[in-house]
Design an enzyme around this catalytic site. Structure first.
Site, PDB file in Angstrom:
ATOM      1  CB  SER A   1       6.460  -4.116  -6.771  1.00  0.00           C
ATOM      2  OG  SER A   1       6.504  -4.988  -5.678  1.00  0.00           O
TER       3      SER A   1
ATOM      4  CE  LYS B   1       7.455  -7.787  -6.603  1.00  0.00           C
ATOM      5  NZ  LYS B   1       6.179  -7.818  -5.861  1.00  0.00           N
TER       6      LYS B   1
ATOM      7  CE1 TYR C   1      11.696  -9.260  -5.148  1.00  0.00           C
ATOM      8  CE2 TYR C   1      11.933  -8.819  -2.801  1.00  0.00           C
ATOM      9  CZ  TYR C   1      11.160  -8.824  -3.946  1.00  0.00           C
ATOM     10  OH  TYR C   1       9.857  -8.371  -3.889  1.00  0.00           O
TER      11      TYR C   1
ATOM     12  CE1 TYR D   1       2.434  -5.027  -5.987  1.00  0.00           C
ATOM     13  CE2 TYR D   1       1.268  -3.149  -5.103  1.00  0.00           C
ATOM     14  CZ  TYR D   1       2.437  -3.750  -5.486  1.00  0.00           C
ATOM     15  OH  TYR D   1       3.604  -3.074  -5.362  1.00  0.00           O
TER      16      TYR D   1
ATOM     17  CB  VAL E   1       5.704  -0.748  -1.144  1.00  0.00           C
ATOM     18  CG1 VAL E   1       4.615  -1.792  -1.165  1.00  0.00           C
ATOM     19  CG2 VAL E   1       7.078  -1.362  -1.120  1.00  0.00           C
TER      20      VAL E   1
HETATM   21  N1  GLN Z   1      10.658  -4.909  -1.923  1.00  0.00           N
HETATM   22  C1  GLN Z   1       9.263  -5.007  -1.651  1.00  0.00           C
HETATM   23  C2  GLN Z   1       8.906  -6.324  -0.996  1.00  0.00           C
HETATM   24  O1  GLN Z   1       9.342  -7.346  -1.424  1.00  0.00           O
HETATM   25  C3  GLN Z   1       8.504  -4.814  -2.929  1.00  0.00           C
HETATM   26  C4  GLN Z   1       7.023  -4.965  -2.724  1.00  0.00           C
HETATM   27  C5  GLN Z   1       6.215  -3.974  -3.472  1.00  0.00           C
HETATM   28  O2  GLN Z   1       6.678  -2.956  -3.966  1.00  0.00           O
HETATM   29  N2  GLN Z   1       4.944  -4.252  -3.493  1.00  0.00           N
HETATM   30  O3  GLN Z   1       8.185  -6.351  -0.039  1.00  0.00           O
END
Ligand code: GLN
Length: 309
Positions: free
Chosen positions: A65, A68, A193, A245, A263
């Site tokens: 993430s 993002k 993605y 988050y 994550v």
């Molecule tokens: N690739 C992960 C997902 O879409 C990224 C989520 C994350 O890092 N919180 O679940």
């Protein structure tokens, strides 16, 4: 300039590492489950090119993430804020990053912000280019420029592992497609993605990217404005309100640094006007943030008064 290992940082790393025991490595993406939960490393990158570090800072990890916020910067440059925010909102959710619930209860039905999965999928959808390869390459070139590291690529095994298991993300895409927020083939978008999330680097690279955000999108070492000041400002604001988050509020109070986690256990920090931070600590707490990484940032913020509030 080589990165100096710092005894002062090492003491903080050792103290924070004790928290890793209370966390767990993410394994819903099977290939991430191989990480060592006790790993913890940090690099701090200053605008004059100095860098200090502790832990195994050469170890690579995937952005997940953290990517993002970088794809958001690229898309804001590609399309402009007005277009982007017609498709994705600006509000924190208070829900887990992969939640589908708010999509159904929000009107008009668009993702609340670009840092949750639904919003990030919409952002990735907006990356310009004719093919997945071209769009990925544009994102990679942008990242390579910020990190000043042309070898940054993505980890194929982790991308494949997520592609095979990303059923919830596919569900989010189908929901968004039904509501005309996406008009792309879902398998193609998930392909892009998952490759975006599998972009791989070490803490030094991540700290350097954080430094560019901290310096309002300018790379002081090359003198180049890599992204407009306004784009960097929007990204840092999202890092404060949604970067961790549904733990962003507590993080703002305890730490007070614009930051984005993933994550894999990565955290990118951008201390405005001062420096960038890259952290890797794969043991996660319940909300999906690196537990030892957050503790380390808390110690840093308290010791050096880094909170921007
Ligand atoms: N690739 C992960 C997902 O879409 C990224 C989520 C994350 O890092 N919180 O679940």
């Amino acid at each position: 300039m080589a990165c100096q290992s710092s005894d002062e940082l090492k003491v903080l790393v050792e103290e924070a590492r004790t928290c890793a025991k209370s966390g767990k490595v993410a394994d819903y993406i099977p290939a991430l489950g191989k990480a060592n939960p006790d790993d913890l490393s940090i690099a701090i990158y200053y605008p004059d090119g100095r860098c200090v570090s502790a832990g195994d800072v050469e170890k690579k990890f995937t952005l997940q993430s953290v990517s993002k916020v970088i794809s958001l910067a690229l898309v804001l440059m590609d399309r402009g804020p007005d277009y982007v925010f017609e498709h994705v909102g600006m509000e924190p959710t208070g829900e887990p990053f992969n939640s589908i619930g708010k999509l159904e209860t929000t009107a008009p039905s668009k993702p609340l912000n670009p840092m949750i999965n639904s919003g990030a999928l919409v952002v990735t959808h907006m990356i310009k280019g004719d093919t997945v390869e071209e769009r990925l390459q544009r994102l990679l070139s942008f990242i390579q420029e910020m990190a000043s590291h042309t070898k940054i690529g993505y980890n194929e095994e982790i991308a494949r592992s997520e592609f095979k298991t990303a059923h919830l993300n596919r569900a989010l895409c189908y929901f968004l497609k039904q509501h005309n927020i996406l008009d792309e083939d879902v398998e193609q978008l998930i392909d892009l993605y998952t490759k975006q999330c599998a972009i791989e680097m070490n803490c030094l690279d991540l700290a350097r990217i954080g430094m560019v955000f901290a310096m309002d999108g300018r790379d002081p070492l090359s003198g180049k404005q890599i992204m407009p000041v306004d784009v960097a400002r929007i990204c840092k604001t999202f890092m404060v309100t949604c970067g961790m988050y549904n733990e962003s509020g507590e993080f703002a109070i305890k730490i007070g640094i614009p930051a984005k986690s993933g994550v894999s256990g990565g955290i990118m920090g951008a201390v405005p006007g001062r420096f960038g931070i890259g952290i890797f600590g794969p043991a996660l707490g319940e909300k999906g943030n690196s537990v030892a990484g957050m503790r380390l940032l808390e110690l840093l913020s308290k010791n050096y008064q880094l909170s921007m509030f």
